[in-house]
Design a protein around this motif. Structure first.
Motif, PDB file in Angstrom:
ATOM      1  N   MET A  14       0.838  -1.200   0.000  1.00  0.00           N
ATOM      2  CA  MET A  14       0.000   0.000   0.000  1.00  0.00           C
ATOM      3  C   MET A  14       0.873   1.250   0.000  1.00  0.00           C
ATOM      4  N   ALA A  15       1.909   1.255   0.838  1.00  0.00           N
ATOM      5  CA  ALA A  15       2.803   2.413   0.900  1.00  0.00           C
ATOM      6  C   ALA A  15       3.512   2.601  -0.441  1.00  0.00           C
ATOM      7  N   GLY A  16       3.950   1.510  -1.045  1.00  0.00           N
ATOM      8  CA  GLY A  16       4.607   1.605  -2.344  1.00  0.00           C
ATOM      9  C   GLY A  16       3.696   2.171  -3.410  1.00  0.00           C
ATOM     10  N   THR A  17       2.435   1.782  -3.378  1.00  0.00           N
ATOM     11  CA  THR A  17       1.456   2.299  -4.338  1.00  0.00           C
ATOM     12  C   THR A  17       1.262   3.795  -4.163  1.00  0.00           C
ATOM     13  N   VAL A  18       1.132   4.231  -2.920  1.00  0.00           N
ATOM     14  CA  VAL A  18       0.941   5.660  -2.636  1.00  0.00           C
ATOM     15  C   VAL A  18       2.172   6.456  -3.066  1.00  0.00           C
ATOM     16  N   LEU A  19       3.357   5.984  -2.710  1.00  0.00           N
ATOM     17  CA  LEU A  19       4.576   6.719  -3.046  1.00  0.00           C
ATOM     18  C   LEU A  19       4.809   6.771  -4.554  1.00  0.00           C
ATOM     19  N   THR A  20       4.499   5.685  -5.246  1.00  0.00           N
ATOM     20  CA  THR A  20       4.627   5.682  -6.707  1.00  0.00           C
ATOM     21  C   THR A  20       3.661   6.679  -7.337  1.00  0.00           C
ATOM     22  N   ALA A  21       2.440   6.695  -6.842  1.00  0.00           N
ATOM     23  CA  ALA A  21       1.444   7.633  -7.374  1.00  0.00           C
ATOM     24  C   ALA A  21       1.864   9.077  -7.110  1.00  0.00           C
ATOM     25  N   LEU A  22       2.361   9.344  -5.914  1.00  0.00           N
ATOM     26  CA  LEU A  22       2.817  10.702  -5.603  1.00  0.00           C
ATOM     27  C   LEU A  22       3.959  11.116  -6.533  1.00  0.00           C
ATOM     28  N   SER A  23       4.885  10.204  -6.759  1.00  0.00           N
ATOM     29  CA  SER A  23       6.047  10.527  -7.589  1.00  0.00           C
ATOM     30  C   SER A  23       5.675  10.833  -9.035  1.00  0.00           C
ATOM     31  N   SER A  24       4.587  10.249  -9.506  1.00  0.00           N
ATOM     32  CA  SER A  24       4.192  10.487 -10.896  1.00  0.00           C
ATOM     33  C   SER A  24       3.323  11.739 -11.057  1.00  0.00           C
ATOM     34  N   SER A  40       6.966  23.148  -9.008  1.00  0.00           N
ATOM     35  CA  SER A  40       6.123  23.491  -7.863  1.00  0.00           C
ATOM     36  C   SER A  40       5.433  22.241  -7.303  1.00  0.00           C
ATOM     37  N   ILE A  41       4.903  21.425  -8.198  1.00  0.00           N
ATOM     38  CA  ILE A  41       4.243  20.179  -7.771  1.00  0.00           C
ATOM     39  C   ILE A  41       5.275  19.239  -7.150  1.00  0.00           C
ATOM     40  N   GLU A  42       6.474  19.181  -7.736  1.00  0.00           N
ATOM     41  CA  GLU A  42       7.533  18.337  -7.181  1.00  0.00           C
ATOM     42  C   GLU A  42       7.875  18.746  -5.755  1.00  0.00           C
ATOM     43  N   ARG A  43       7.900  20.048  -5.479  1.00  0.00           N
ATOM     44  CA  ARG A  43       8.180  20.522  -4.116  1.00  0.00           C
ATOM     45  C   ARG A  43       7.102  20.063  -3.147  1.00  0.00           C
ATOM     46  N   VAL A  44       5.843  20.176  -3.574  1.00  0.00           N
ATOM     47  CA  VAL A  44       4.731  19.748  -2.709  1.00  0.00           C
ATOM     48  C   VAL A  44       4.796  18.240  -2.474  1.00  0.00           C
ATOM     49  N   VAL A  45       5.043  17.472  -3.519  1.00  0.00           N
ATOM     50  CA  VAL A  45       5.154  16.014  -3.380  1.00  0.00           C
ATOM     51  C   VAL A  45       6.282  15.669  -2.401  1.00  0.00           C
ATOM     52  N   SER A  46       7.401  16.348  -2.528  1.00  0.00           N
ATOM     53  CA  SER A  46       8.521  16.108  -1.621  1.00  0.00           C
ATOM     54  C   SER A  46       8.133  16.422  -0.172  1.00  0.00           C
ATOM     55  N   GLU A  47       7.430  17.524   0.035  1.00  0.00           N
ATOM     56  CA  GLU A  47       6.974  17.888   1.377  1.00  0.00           C
ATOM     57  C   GLU A  47       6.014  16.843   1.941  1.00  0.00           C
TER      58      GLU A  47
END
Length: 74
Positions: A14-24, A40-47
């Motif tokens: 589940m965590a891998g799915t969420v992190l993969t989705a966030l990264s894309s 800008s989106i990359e900064r928010v995803v990183s946060e």
């Protein structure tokens, strides 16, 4: 009844799915060629990823989990 190892695997998936989705998200959300929006989106995803990691670390600390050795992933 679920075994702990099975629950751990499920949580990892589940965590891998969420992190993969966030990264894309930056690529999927920013208009093609709009690097300012993408960054800008990359900064928010990183946060968000950092916030998630911090919350998980706090939970692990409360449960008495030992810290991971330096350089250990996963």
């Amino acid at each position: 009844m679920l075994r702990k190892v099975d629950v751990d695997k499920l949580i990892d998936q589940m965590a891998g799915t969420v992190l993969t989705a966030l990264s894309s998200m930056p690529t999927r959300c920013a208009p093609r060629g709009d690097l300012a929006t993408r960054r800008s989106i990359e900064r928010v995803v990183s946060e968000v990823r950092t916030d998630l990691a911090n919350v998980c670390q706090q939970i692990a600390d409360k449960c008495g989990e030992p810290p991971k050795a330096p350089g250990v992933k996963g």
